[in-house]
Write a protein that holds these residues in place. Structure first.
Motif: not given
Lengths: 274, 274
Positions: A84-87, A90, A122-129
């Motif tokens: 959910d929040c793979p940080n 970052l 994932v293609d865009d980590a900023k989008k929610p799963i």
């Protein structure tokens, strides 16, 4: 284990329980667990960084402890298992993705450690799963089974918060040697940390110790001592509240590589963990 | 909605999607949603306090915003919907349990608001609830359906963190008017907050605004402005970082009832929400 006689709020605990922990609630998980165990056979110690409550500093501890262990001369991997929040990427300033065009997946080697994160596949980590638990368990299982870590002294795992679906799946799928709990000096954090530890113990996992993050003084607070005592474990050390830690991380820099006093705090903890 | 054209990482989004949001993945949820809607018909506004990342202050905002709205003369309920870490009773110093010997369940009236928490319906809230998502959804649905709130101007809901199972179930089960997102000044928190907002928008929920908690200055940081802009929303205000907030809460005291400057910060936000 110290506290296994304490009961938890769990439906079906009498009928579903096995000696090795909870009965998994989806098919194939036992077979997959065995396959994962084989694939990870080259790893000497798998250590989970965990807290049921979010925002206490699991990712800060995971990243800096992994780098500190590597600086001690160990071969180290870091697995970011929070969907959910793979940080982790970052925090480490990693923009690179893993190559998912074929198996096995290869962790990215950076700052002396091997790193893999759900955010890197994932293609865009900023989008929610936005997934149900069973799908998350499937994704995590496939991820764990198909990532090639090779030989490692330590694999540090940054776990998702909570006591339910996602952390439960990870605890069931991986043969984790023990957990390092992260807490803050607040009493409410301590109460949630005891809950975290009881969950891990319920799944027959050892508590290696408790780290106080955002500490106010040089010594851990009485609340953190309370957590360790309740779980029959020990306090591994504390990380002082320091605005620079958040600032470094906001800029993708690793605090232990930037500042000597932060480095020393984590080295103390790394020595006790190792 | 501003950003509904943005895609998210979601399996089966093409086939499972309906106009009202994701297709629920377990039977009976639509019927239950309708029954819940009927039961909550006396509530004018249901407001979700949400963040995908934990530890940013969802519970602090939920409790103090609810009390501030009550002080403005509104009738207010507060629902703690976090099963893994249900901390509202700790924050408010409530040790009382709800009577679960028969339906409907009655919230506890205290400090001018009606309060219900998952922690008030289990035998020992300090023990972990280790449940799979489907069971959590069932428990939440039954809890929402059988709690008697009566007539209310506002029901404030303290949501669990994450973008997956538990918050997804709550967003599907309850007819939430809009979400207040909580973030901190850190860039990493902002990135996670955008993810939170995209999830809510993906489920066709409005973002009422963004609150910066643990603010460093009198004004919200650029990172919080960024979150609001990305989501086509606005900044509702900020709560200054203040060690006393955590200390009050550790002692079960409500900051807005103890301190005038904290009261003023929350009243500003309550006025904008109302």
């Amino acid at each position: 284990m110290h506290n296994t006689s304490r009961s938890v709020n769990m439906v079906g605990s009498d009928t579903e329980e096995k000696a090795s922990g909870m009965h998994p609630s989806f098919a194939g998980v036992i077979l997959q667990r065995n396959r994962i165990k084989e694939k990870l056979a080259g790893i000497k110690n798998i250590i989970g960084i965990y807290s049921a409550k979010g925002g206490v500093g699991k990712t800060t501890v995971s990243v800096n402890l992994a780098v500190a262990l590597a600086k001690m001369g160990h071969s180290v991997g870091l697995l970011d298992a929070d969907i959910d929040c793979p940080n982790v990427p970052l925090f480490m300033g990693i923009e690179q993705k893993m190559d998912i065009s074929g198996f096995p997946l290869k962790p990215i080697y950076i700052d002396g450690i091997k790193v893999a994160s759900t955010a890197m596949i994932v293609d865009d980590a900023k989008k929610p799963i936005i997934w149900r638990g069973a799908l998350i368990a499937k994704m995590l299982g496939d991820f764990f089974e198909n990532t090639e870590w090779g030989e490692l002294d330590y694999l540090v795992i940054d776990l998702p918060p909570g006591t339910s679906d996602a952390p439960l799946s990870i605890m069931q799928l991986l043969d984790i040697r023990g957990f390092v709990l992260v807490t803050t000096p607040a009493r409410i954090s301590a109460i949630n940390s005891v809950r975290s530890g009881l969950m891990a113990q319920r799944l027959s996992k050892a508590i290696l110790g408790v780290i106080e993050n955002m500490a106010e003084g040089a010594k851990p607070s009485g609340n953190t001592e309370y957590v360790a005592k309740e779980l029959g474990s020990e306090v591994l050390g504390s990380i002082k509240l320091d605005k620079r830690i958040s600032d470094y991380q906001d800029n993708g820099k690793i605090p232990v590589m930037e500042d000597e006093s932060i480095f020393n705090e984590f080295m103390e903890i790394a020595k006790r963990v190792a």
